[in-house]
Design an enzyme around this catalytic site. Structure first.
Site, mmCIF file in Angstrom:
data_model
loop_
_atom_site.group_PDB
_atom_site.id
_atom_site.type_symbol
_atom_site.label_atom_id
_atom_site.label_comp_id
_atom_site.label_asym_id
_atom_site.label_seq_id
_atom_site.Cartn_x
_atom_site.Cartn_y
_atom_site.Cartn_z
ATOM 1 N N GLY A 27 -10.223 -26.532 -18.690
ATOM 2 C CA GLY A 27 -10.249 -27.334 -17.460
ATOM 3 C C GLY A 27 -9.394 -26.695 -16.375
ATOM 4 O O GLY A 27 -8.766 -27.402 -15.581
ATOM 5 N N ASN A 29 -10.285 -25.285 -13.781
ATOM 6 C CA ASN A 29 -10.945 -25.233 -12.473
ATOM 7 C C ASN A 29 -10.502 -26.348 -11.525
ATOM 8 O O ASN A 29 -10.879 -26.341 -10.355
ATOM 9 C CB ASN A 29 -12.473 -25.297 -12.641
ATOM 10 N N GLY A 31 -7.535 -29.932 -10.730
ATOM 11 C CA GLY A 31 -6.410 -30.786 -11.092
ATOM 12 C C GLY A 31 -5.224 -30.014 -11.664
ATOM 13 O O GLY A 31 -4.886 -28.910 -11.224
ATOM 14 N N ILE A 32 -4.590 -30.604 -12.665
ATOM 15 C CA ILE A 32 -3.395 -30.003 -13.265
ATOM 16 C C ILE A 32 -3.721 -28.619 -13.832
ATOM 17 O O ILE A 32 -2.936 -27.673 -13.683
ATOM 18 C CB ILE A 32 -2.845 -30.938 -14.367
ATOM 19 N N GLY A 33 -4.881 -28.490 -14.458
ATOM 20 C CA GLY A 33 -5.259 -27.212 -15.073
ATOM 21 C C GLY A 33 -5.343 -26.096 -14.045
ATOM 22 O O GLY A 33 -4.957 -24.952 -14.323
ATOM 23 N N SER A 156 -0.155 -37.459 -22.868
ATOM 24 C CA SER A 156 -0.027 -38.395 -21.740
ATOM 25 C C SER A 156 1.022 -39.435 -22.048
ATOM 26 O O SER A 156 1.158 -39.893 -23.191
ATOM 27 C CB SER A 156 -1.366 -39.094 -21.491
ATOM 28 N N TYR A 181 -8.953 -44.212 -23.839
ATOM 29 C CA TYR A 181 -8.379 -42.995 -23.231
ATOM 30 C C TYR A 181 -6.978 -42.730 -23.802
ATOM 31 O O TYR A 181 -6.683 -41.628 -24.269
ATOM 32 C CB TYR A 181 -8.312 -43.122 -21.708
HETATM 33 N N1 LIG Z 1 -3.162 -36.922 -13.728
HETATM 34 C C1 LIG Z 1 -2.353 -37.619 -14.482
HETATM 35 O O1 LIG Z 1 -1.572 -38.455 -14.002
HETATM 36 C C2 LIG Z 1 -2.318 -37.415 -15.966
HETATM 37 C C3 LIG Z 1 -1.419 -38.181 -16.719
HETATM 38 C C4 LIG Z 1 -1.342 -37.971 -18.086
HETATM 39 C C5 LIG Z 1 -2.144 -37.007 -18.686
HETATM 40 N N2 LIG Z 1 -3.014 -36.287 -17.938
HETATM 41 C C6 LIG Z 1 -3.847 -35.286 -18.624
HETATM 42 O O2 LIG Z 1 -3.786 -34.059 -17.926
HETATM 43 C C7 LIG Z 1 -5.010 -33.348 -18.047
HETATM 44 C C8 LIG Z 1 -5.543 -32.978 -16.681
HETATM 45 O O3 LIG Z 1 -5.679 -34.165 -15.913
HETATM 46 P P1 LIG Z 1 -6.071 -34.120 -14.377
HETATM 47 O O4 LIG Z 1 -5.430 -35.306 -13.736
HETATM 48 O O5 LIG Z 1 -5.844 -32.767 -13.829
HETATM 49 O O6 LIG Z 1 -7.632 -34.409 -14.484
HETATM 50 P P2 LIG Z 1 -8.839 -33.908 -13.546
HETATM 51 O O7 LIG Z 1 -8.361 -33.582 -12.189
HETATM 52 O O8 LIG Z 1 -9.901 -34.948 -13.716
HETATM 53 O O9 LIG Z 1 -9.296 -32.554 -14.250
HETATM 54 C C9 LIG Z 1 -9.830 -32.604 -15.529
HETATM 55 C C10 LIG Z 1 -10.329 -31.239 -15.920
HETATM 56 O O10 LIG Z 1 -10.941 -31.358 -17.220
HETATM 57 C C11 LIG Z 1 -12.240 -30.814 -17.146
HETATM 58 N N3 LIG Z 1 -13.184 -31.410 -18.108
HETATM 59 C C12 LIG Z 1 -13.562 -32.690 -18.243
HETATM 60 N N4 LIG Z 1 -14.479 -32.805 -19.220
HETATM 61 C C13 LIG Z 1 -14.676 -31.560 -19.720
HETATM 62 C C14 LIG Z 1 -15.504 -31.014 -20.740
HETATM 63 N N5 LIG Z 1 -16.372 -31.761 -21.428
HETATM 64 N N6 LIG Z 1 -15.421 -29.694 -21.002
HETATM 65 C C15 LIG Z 1 -14.577 -28.909 -20.309
HETATM 66 N N7 LIG Z 1 -13.788 -29.355 -19.307
HETATM 67 C C16 LIG Z 1 -13.831 -30.664 -19.026
HETATM 68 C C17 LIG Z 1 -12.682 -31.102 -15.723
HETATM 69 O O11 LIG Z 1 -13.811 -30.333 -15.399
HETATM 70 P P3 LIG Z 1 -14.802 -30.764 -14.182
HETATM 71 O O12 LIG Z 1 -14.106 -30.312 -12.943
HETATM 72 O O13 LIG Z 1 -16.058 -30.062 -14.492
HETATM 73 O O14 LIG Z 1 -14.927 -32.265 -14.246
HETATM 74 C C18 LIG Z 1 -11.434 -30.715 -14.989
HETATM 75 O O15 LIG Z 1 -11.322 -29.312 -14.891
HETATM 76 C C19 LIG Z 1 -5.938 -34.273 -18.833
HETATM 77 O O16 LIG Z 1 -5.894 -33.904 -20.190
HETATM 78 C C20 LIG Z 1 -5.325 -35.647 -18.649
HETATM 79 O O17 LIG Z 1 -5.618 -36.492 -19.734
HETATM 80 C C21 LIG Z 1 -3.129 -36.479 -16.596
#
Ligand SMILES: NC(=O)c1ccc[n+]([C@@H]2O[C@H](COP(=O)([O-])OP(=O)(O)OC[C@H]3O[C@@H](n4cnc5c(N)ncnc54)[C@H](OP(=O)(O)O)[C@@H]3O)[C@@H](O)[C@H]2O)c1
Length: 312
Positions: A27, A29, A31-33, A156, A181
């Site tokens: 991931g 591409n 957000g955090i990744g 998380s 989740y």
């Molecule tokens: N943001 C927060 O406050 C928070 C808090 C606690 C934990 N987290 C964890 O941190 C991580 C990143 O979160 P984020 O906020 O950056 O989320 P995000 O912006 O929604 O980004 C999620 C990433 O995961 C990818 N993804 C989703 N389904 C996938 C699949 N089937 N195969 C491959 N890639 C997939 C998405 O790809 P697409 O762009 O194609 O959708 C995107 O690159 C997650 O594991 C989340 O649970 C986040």
């Protein structure tokens, strides 16, 4: 009198060089990744973005290159919801060894109905946990070929108040999206801790570390067009939230530290310093329920049964 030289204190503005190393960020591409990949790229490492969308991966690659001249970046197609595709993903890495993988990708659903992957698993458990479980199995020969590789699992804070239902891991009998989740993230964290136990027991050079980003909002995240665009209005209205949470660039820091800091050890948990929600990364005691090795072992067995025949 001679003294053993100790590593300098961690300074995220002066990350250690990692020129010869290869890191995979799932991931990567968005957000955090995206920010994990951007920050790791600045060390000189080769960073591979695992992404299910080639156009998004290309946009992220261009955005990182614009900020990190000479960044060594590649992208591979990765869909964690399609377990049988993960062997091909790992083959397409075309590397002889992997120094770290950051299990960052994740899906979060806010509303019913319950959804399933093509493999018939509940979407969040199937993608976030089982996807990374199978991916790790495929990656292990490459990780073992590196001198001291790391598996970094993004958990998380939401998992802190959750407990697994080992009799209903797929939320078939009682589906509540936010709970499902939180449980999928808890499953990932149990996996990270249990993986390290198993690696230690087998004498492996690979270590497994669990991290979490705190609360990380898009509205507090600096712009990285076209990957992430932030309006002035969004920035202003989010300003009060900065007292409690942070942007995704800051949410990336515990994972980046877990990849690079020689002082981080397998089996540890790292998250943001201030109430576990924002601030610089710090080591946290492993939460009591997460330290329950019998739950972790039962989850591992169940995950293995659910993914039988997938992976090496
Ligand atoms: N943001 C927060 O406050 C928070 C808090 C606690 C934990 N987290 C964890 O941190 C991580 C990143 O979160 P984020 O906020 O950056 O989320 P995000 O912006 O929604 O980004 C999620 C990433 O995961 C990818 N993804 C989703 N389904 C996938 C699949 N089937 N195969 C491959 N890639 C997939 C998405 O790809 P697409 O762009 O194609 O959708 C995107 O690159 C997650 O594991 C989340 O649970 C986040």
């Amino acid at each position: 009198m001679s003294s053993t030289p100790s590593a300098p204190p961690w300074n995220r503005r002066r990350l250690p060089r990692a020129d010869d190393r290869v890191f995979l960020v799932t991931g990567g591409n968005a957000g955090i990744g995206y920010f994990v990949a951007e920050q790791l790229s600045a060390t000189g490492a080769t960073v591979v973005l695992g992404s299910r969308n080639p156009a998004k991966a290309e946009a992220a690659t261009a955005a990182i290159r614009a900020r990190v001249p000479g960044a060594r970046l590649r992208a591979v197609r990765l869909d964690l919801a399609d377990l049988s595709s993960l062997g091909t993903t790992v083959e397409s890495l075309e590397v002889e060894r992997l120094d770290a993988v950051v299990h960052n990708a994740g899906v979060a659903l806010d509303d019913p109905p319950r959804r399933e992957t093509g493999d018939g698993h509940e979407l969040m458990f199937g993608t976030n946990h089982l996807g990374h479980f199978v991916l790790t199995r495929w990656l292990m020969p490459l990780l073992s070929a590196a001198p001291a590789a790391r598996v970094v699992t993004m958990g998380s804070f939401a998992a802190k108040s959750e407990r697994l239902d080992l009799d209903d891991l797929q939320s078939r009998t009682d589906y509540r999206p936010q709970r499902a989740y939180g449980r999928s993230k808890l499953a990932q964290m149990y996996f990270g801790v249990e993986l390290d136990r198993r690696l230690r027991a087998s004498g492996s050079t690979v270590a497994s570390v669990v991290v979490h980003p705190g609360g990380a909002l898009d509205s507090l995240t600096p712009a990285r067009p076209p990957v992430h665009v932030r309006t002035t209005g969004a920035r202003l209205s989010a300003a009060p939230a900065a007292l409690l949470v942070q942007g995704k660039h800051a949410g990336a820091r515990p994972a980046v530290r877990a990849v690079l800091d020689p002082a981080v050890r397998g089996g540890e948990l790292w998250g943001p310093r201030v109430f576990g929600l924002r601030g610089e990364p710090r080591r946290e005691p492993v939460w009591n329920h997460l330290a329950d090795a019998s739950v972790a072992a039962r989850l591992w067995e169940a995950s293995r049964d659910l993914t039988d025949g997938l992976g090496r």
